[in-house]
Design a protein around this motif. Sequence first.
Motif, PDB file in Angstrom:
ATOM      1  N   PHE A   1       0.942  -1.197   0.206  1.00 23.00           N
ATOM      2  CA  PHE A   1      -0.105   0.048   0.033  1.00 23.00           C
ATOM      3  C   PHE A   1       0.760   1.380  -0.026  1.00 23.00           C
ATOM      4  N   ASP A   2       2.120   1.033   0.514  1.00 25.70           N
ATOM      5  CA  ASP A   2       2.854   2.285   0.569  1.00 25.70           C
ATOM      6  C   ASP A   2       3.379   2.563  -1.012  1.00 25.70           C
ATOM      7  N   ALA A   3       3.484   1.468  -1.498  1.00 30.25           N
ATOM      8  CA  ALA A   3       4.005   1.852  -3.154  1.00 30.25           C
ATOM      9  C   ALA A   3       2.677   2.296  -3.920  1.00 30.25           C
ATOM     10  N   MET A   4       1.708   1.488  -3.485  1.00 31.50           N
ATOM     11  CA  MET A   4       0.545   2.339  -4.292  1.00 31.50           C
ATOM     12  C   MET A   4       0.258   3.737  -4.192  1.00 31.50           C
ATOM     13  N   LYS A   5       0.450   4.329  -2.827  1.00 35.86           N
ATOM     14  CA  LYS A   5       0.352   5.643  -2.683  1.00 35.86           C
ATOM     15  C   LYS A   5       1.431   6.531  -3.403  1.00 35.86           C
ATOM     16  N   ASP A   6       2.582   5.869  -3.721  1.00 33.25           N
ATOM     17  CA  ASP A   6       3.522   6.374  -4.154  1.00 33.25           C
ATOM     18  C   ASP A   6       3.205   6.927  -5.614  1.00 33.25           C
ATOM     19  N   ASP A   7       3.805   8.099  -6.124  1.00 33.93           N
ATOM     20  CA  ASP A   7       3.803   8.529  -7.383  1.00 33.93           C
ATOM     21  C   ASP A   7       4.662   7.884  -8.386  1.00 33.93           C
ATOM     22  N   ASP A   8       5.501   6.980  -8.037  1.00 37.21           N
ATOM     23  CA  ASP A   8       6.424   6.368  -8.869  1.00 37.21           C
ATOM     24  C   ASP A   8       5.613   5.185  -9.617  1.00 37.21           C
ATOM     25  N   LEU A   9       5.287   5.624 -10.970  1.00 33.45           N
ATOM     26  CA  LEU A   9       4.621   4.395 -11.694  1.00 33.45           C
ATOM     27  C   LEU A   9       5.263   2.894 -11.694  1.00 33.45           C
ATOM     28  N   LYS A  10       6.744   3.203 -11.784  1.00 33.77           N
ATOM     29  CA  LYS A  10       7.478   1.765 -11.623  1.00 33.77           C
ATOM     30  C   LYS A  10       7.197   0.738 -10.439  1.00 33.77           C
ATOM     31  N   LYS A  11       7.196   1.791  -9.198  1.00 33.99           N
ATOM     32  CA  LYS A  11       6.943   0.909  -7.937  1.00 33.99           C
ATOM     33  C   LYS A  11       5.351   0.575  -8.114  1.00 33.99           C
ATOM     34  N   LYS A  12       4.443   0.989  -8.514  1.00 29.17           N
ATOM     35  CA  LYS A  12       3.207   0.681  -8.675  1.00 29.17           C
ATOM     36  C   LYS A  12       2.988  -0.407  -9.212  1.00 29.17           C
ATOM     37  N   SER A  13       3.648  -0.360 -10.641  1.00 31.87           N
ATOM     38  CA  SER A  13       3.343  -1.481 -11.593  1.00 31.87           C
ATOM     39  C   SER A  13       4.261  -2.762 -11.061  1.00 31.87           C
ATOM     40  N   LYS A  14       5.385  -2.519 -10.413  1.00 29.36           N
ATOM     41  CA  LYS A  14       5.954  -3.936  -9.810  1.00 29.36           C
ATOM     42  C   LYS A  14       5.120  -4.471  -8.770  1.00 29.36           C
ATOM     43  N   VAL A  15       4.452  -3.810  -7.988  1.00 30.22           N
ATOM     44  CA  VAL A  15       3.617  -4.410  -6.707  1.00 30.22           C
ATOM     45  C   VAL A  15       2.293  -5.010  -7.235  1.00 30.22           C
ATOM     46  N   ILE A  16       1.837  -4.336  -8.347  1.00 36.39           N
ATOM     47  CA  ILE A  16       0.625  -4.865  -9.043  1.00 36.39           C
ATOM     48  C   ILE A  16       0.822  -6.263  -9.526  1.00 36.39           C
ATOM     49  N   GLU A  17       1.958  -6.351 -10.421  1.00 35.60           N
ATOM     50  CA  GLU A  17       2.375  -7.368 -10.985  1.00 35.60           C
ATOM     51  C   GLU A  17       2.847  -8.557 -10.213  1.00 35.60           C
ATOM     52  N   ASP A  18       3.439  -8.313  -8.967  1.00 34.35           N
ATOM     53  CA  ASP A  18       3.772  -9.324  -8.046  1.00 34.35           C
ATOM     54  C   ASP A  18       2.694  -9.608  -7.452  1.00 34.35           C
ATOM     55  N   LEU A  19       1.699  -8.909  -7.040  1.00 32.20           N
ATOM     56  CA  LEU A  19       0.438  -9.526  -6.495  1.00 32.20           C
ATOM     57  C   LEU A  19      -0.399 -10.485  -7.481  1.00 32.20           C
ATOM     58  N   VAL A  20      -0.445 -10.193  -8.823  1.00 33.14           N
ATOM     59  CA  VAL A  20      -0.911 -10.766  -9.791  1.00 33.14           C
ATOM     60  C   VAL A  20      -0.275 -12.309  -9.794  1.00 33.14           C
ATOM     61  N   ASP A  21       1.026 -12.202  -9.759  1.00 33.32           N
ATOM     62  CA  ASP A  21       1.725 -13.666  -9.978  1.00 33.32           C
ATOM     63  C   ASP A  21       1.586 -14.157  -8.485  1.00 33.32           C
ATOM     64  N   LYS A  22       1.524 -13.860  -7.443  1.00 31.78           N
ATOM     65  CA  LYS A  22       1.444 -14.396  -6.091  1.00 31.78           C
ATOM     66  C   LYS A  22       0.008 -15.102  -6.009  1.00 31.78           C
ATOM     67  N   ALA A  23      -0.856 -14.331  -6.636  1.00 29.45           N
ATOM     68  CA  ALA A  23      -2.237 -14.997  -6.436  1.00 29.45           C
ATOM     69  C   ALA A  23      -2.858 -15.845  -7.640  1.00 29.45           C
ATOM     70  N   TYR A  24      -2.008 -15.878  -8.749  1.00 24.80           N
ATOM     71  CA  TYR A  24      -2.422 -16.668  -9.813  1.00 24.80           C
ATOM     72  C   TYR A  24      -2.187 -18.217  -9.581  1.00 24.80           C
ATOM     73  N   GLY A  25      -3.359 -18.787 -10.034  1.00 21.39           N
ATOM     74  CA  GLY A  25      -3.090 -20.261 -10.041  1.00 21.39           C
ATOM     75  C   GLY A  25      -4.339 -21.127 -10.638  1.00 21.39           C
ATOM     76  N   PHE A  26      -4.509 -22.273 -10.227  1.00 21.70           N
ATOM     77  CA  PHE A  26      -5.504 -23.148 -10.764  1.00 21.70           C
ATOM     78  C   PHE A  26      -6.524 -23.980  -9.848  1.00 21.70           C
ATOM     79  N   ARG A  27      -7.507 -24.231 -10.412  1.00 28.85           N
ATOM     80  CA  ARG A  27      -8.459 -25.046  -9.708  1.00 28.85           C
ATOM     81  C   ARG A  27      -8.265 -26.478  -9.932  1.00 28.85           C
ATOM     82  N   TYR A  28      -8.657 -27.389  -9.054  1.00 25.51           N
ATOM     83  CA  TYR A  28      -8.508 -28.797  -9.081  1.00 25.51           C
ATOM     84  C   TYR A  28      -9.572 -29.513  -8.290  1.00 25.51           C
ATOM     85  N   VAL A  29      -9.630 -30.747  -8.535  1.00 26.01           N
ATOM     86  CA  VAL A  29     -10.497 -31.399  -7.743  1.00 26.01           C
ATOM     87  C   VAL A  29      -9.849 -32.475  -6.749  1.00 26.01           C
ATOM     88  N   ASP A  30     -10.171 -32.360  -5.410  1.00 27.59           N
ATOM     89  CA  ASP A  30      -9.448 -33.318  -4.494  1.00 27.59           C
ATOM     90  C   ASP A  30     -10.364 -34.468  -4.299  1.00 27.59           C
TER      91      ASP A  30
END
Length: 135
Positions: free
Chosen positions: A42-71
């Motif tokens: 959230f500190d990065a999202m408040k920053d005016d630096d687009l590079k910082k915002k972009s990096k944290v958004i893409e990091d969050l996307v990658d951390k959350a991405y995945g697949f559904r499966y049946v157990d």
Amino acid sequence: MIQQTVTYKDIDGNEQHETLLFHFYKEEILEMLRSGYFDQFFDAMKDDDLKKKSKVIEDLVDKAYGFRYVDEKIDSNTGVKTTKTRFRHATEEELEQFHDDEARGEFVFMLHTDPGKADEFISALIPNVQKTTVI
């Protein structure tokens, strides 16, 4: 879990539709809170630096991405089969493939360019995190 259907044109100009899945279990959200991940996010999202915002958004996307499966499980006493639909995060190898996928590019581009889409995605993925207090 968030299901995001992305429409894009492939290399041959054909329209493609791909559904991307994103999710955090409550325990993962708690661990990110305890580790200070969300403070930095959230500190990065408040920053005016687009590079910082972009990096944290893409990091969050990658951390959350995945697949559904049946157990599936079979009770050893009764022989009754039960199934549960679950989510698993992408492996490093799958994330590399995801980075090469036009659907990811289209999705991330949309988060950067469509007003409010990044906020909408973040709020759906990690609801009430800014209001949460870790004891």
